[in-house]
Design an enzyme around this catalytic site. Structure first.
Site, mmCIF file in Angstrom:
data_model
loop_
_atom_site.group_PDB
_atom_site.id
_atom_site.type_symbol
_atom_site.label_atom_id
_atom_site.label_comp_id
_atom_site.label_asym_id
_atom_site.label_seq_id
_atom_site.Cartn_x
_atom_site.Cartn_y
_atom_site.Cartn_z
ATOM 1 N N CYS A 142 0.821 -1.208 0.000
ATOM 2 C CA CYS A 142 0.000 0.000 0.000
ATOM 3 C C CYS A 142 0.863 1.270 0.000
ATOM 4 O O CYS A 142 1.497 1.551 -1.006
ATOM 5 C CB CYS A 142 -0.991 -0.046 1.154
ATOM 6 S SG CYS A 142 -2.467 0.902 0.771
ATOM 7 N N HIS A 177 -3.244 -5.307 1.407
ATOM 8 C CA HIS A 177 -2.549 -5.600 2.667
ATOM 9 C C HIS A 177 -2.463 -7.116 2.905
ATOM 10 O O HIS A 177 -3.347 -7.679 3.547
ATOM 11 C CB HIS A 177 -3.288 -4.944 3.839
ATOM 12 C CG HIS A 177 -3.127 -3.460 3.883
ATOM 13 N ND1 HIS A 177 -2.196 -2.832 4.684
ATOM 14 C CD2 HIS A 177 -3.761 -2.481 3.204
ATOM 15 C CE1 HIS A 177 -2.271 -1.525 4.508
ATOM 16 N NE2 HIS A 177 -3.215 -1.281 3.613
ATOM 17 N N GLU A 200 -0.698 -8.697 4.882
ATOM 18 C CA GLU A 200 -0.448 -9.014 6.302
ATOM 19 C C GLU A 200 -1.747 -9.087 7.104
ATOM 20 O O GLU A 200 -1.749 -9.537 8.244
ATOM 21 C CB GLU A 200 0.517 -7.981 6.912
ATOM 22 C CG GLU A 200 -0.069 -6.603 7.243
ATOM 23 C CD GLU A 200 -0.321 -5.687 6.027
ATOM 24 O OE1 GLU A 200 -0.134 -6.140 4.872
ATOM 25 O OE2 GLU A 200 -0.725 -4.535 6.253
HETATM 26 N N1 GLN Z 1 -3.705 6.269 0.622
HETATM 27 C C1 GLN Z 1 -2.525 6.100 1.411
HETATM 28 C C2 GLN Z 1 -1.391 6.961 0.867
HETATM 29 O O1 GLN Z 1 -1.577 7.719 -0.010
HETATM 30 C C3 GLN Z 1 -2.101 4.644 1.478
HETATM 31 C C4 GLN Z 1 -3.082 3.843 2.280
HETATM 32 C C5 GLN Z 1 -2.511 2.630 2.951
HETATM 33 O O2 GLN Z 1 -1.322 2.441 3.032
HETATM 34 N N2 GLN Z 1 -3.381 1.825 3.522
HETATM 35 O O3 GLN Z 1 -0.301 6.904 1.340
#
Ligand code: GLN
Length: 183
Positions: A75, A160, A162
């Protein structure tokens, strides 16, 4: 093999648990002393702008930028691996769109499309999109869109892994870096 888990923000213990389940040692990384000697680094999700700030404040940004350390980014961690309008490490050849899914569908879960691996449940939390993949290889799709890719050493996942009990992607990344170190 010791894998560092960046512990400035995000789901740190969950990544350590995934490594535990694969009998791989993990180490939380908060500063430059911690990162010495690790064989790979997991950059968890969170908020990429905050993560960038914290990485710079700790000196880890420069270290990571200049190192050849294999990285698994999930992410926000995946955002920092790709190319973006914001400053990133640009260690992988793909472009990210940070707020692709918008506010309406902040978070969702979906079974991913993965070659020869059914029923992996992807958990997406304010996920970015991978919009343009160069030499990296797509390894996971959600409704036909790329949500994961690897270049062998590094792996970027917009979901994610994890947060589910399936360590498929952690294992794939570890296997890749282990094989590279054997060569
Ligand atoms: N939207 C977040 C960002 O721009 C990332 C979201 C996440 O890591 N769950 O960093």
């Amino acid at each position: 093999m010791v894998i560092g888990v960046l512990a400035l923000q995000g789901a740190v213990s969950e990544h350590c648990r995934a490594l535990d389940s694969l009998q791989v040692r993990s180490k939380e990384v908060r500063n430059l002393d911690d990162i010495i000697g690790v064989d790979g680094l997991i950059m968890p999700g969170g908020e990429s702008t905050t993560l960038r700030k914290l990485l710079k404040n700790t000196g880890l940004w420069k270290f990571i930028m200049e190192s050849e350390l294999p990285i698994l980014g999930t992410c926000a961690g995946a955002i920092l691996l790709g190319k973006s309008n914001d400053e990133t490490f640009q260690k992988m050849d793909f472009t990210v769109d940070r707020n692709y899914y918008g506010r309406q569908i902040d978070s969702f879960e979906e079974i991913l499309e993965i070659e020869n691996y059914p029923n992996f449940r992807g958990v997406f939390i304010r996920a970015p999109a991978i919009t343009d993949v160069g030499i990296s290889k797509p390894i996971a799709y959600c409704n036909g869109e790329i949500v994961g890719c690897t270049d062998g050493k590094n792996m970027a996942l917009t979901f994610h892994p994890e947060l589910t009990s399936d360590s498929y992607f952690h294992e794939m990344w570890l296997r890749n870096i282990y094989e590279r170190s054997e060569r």
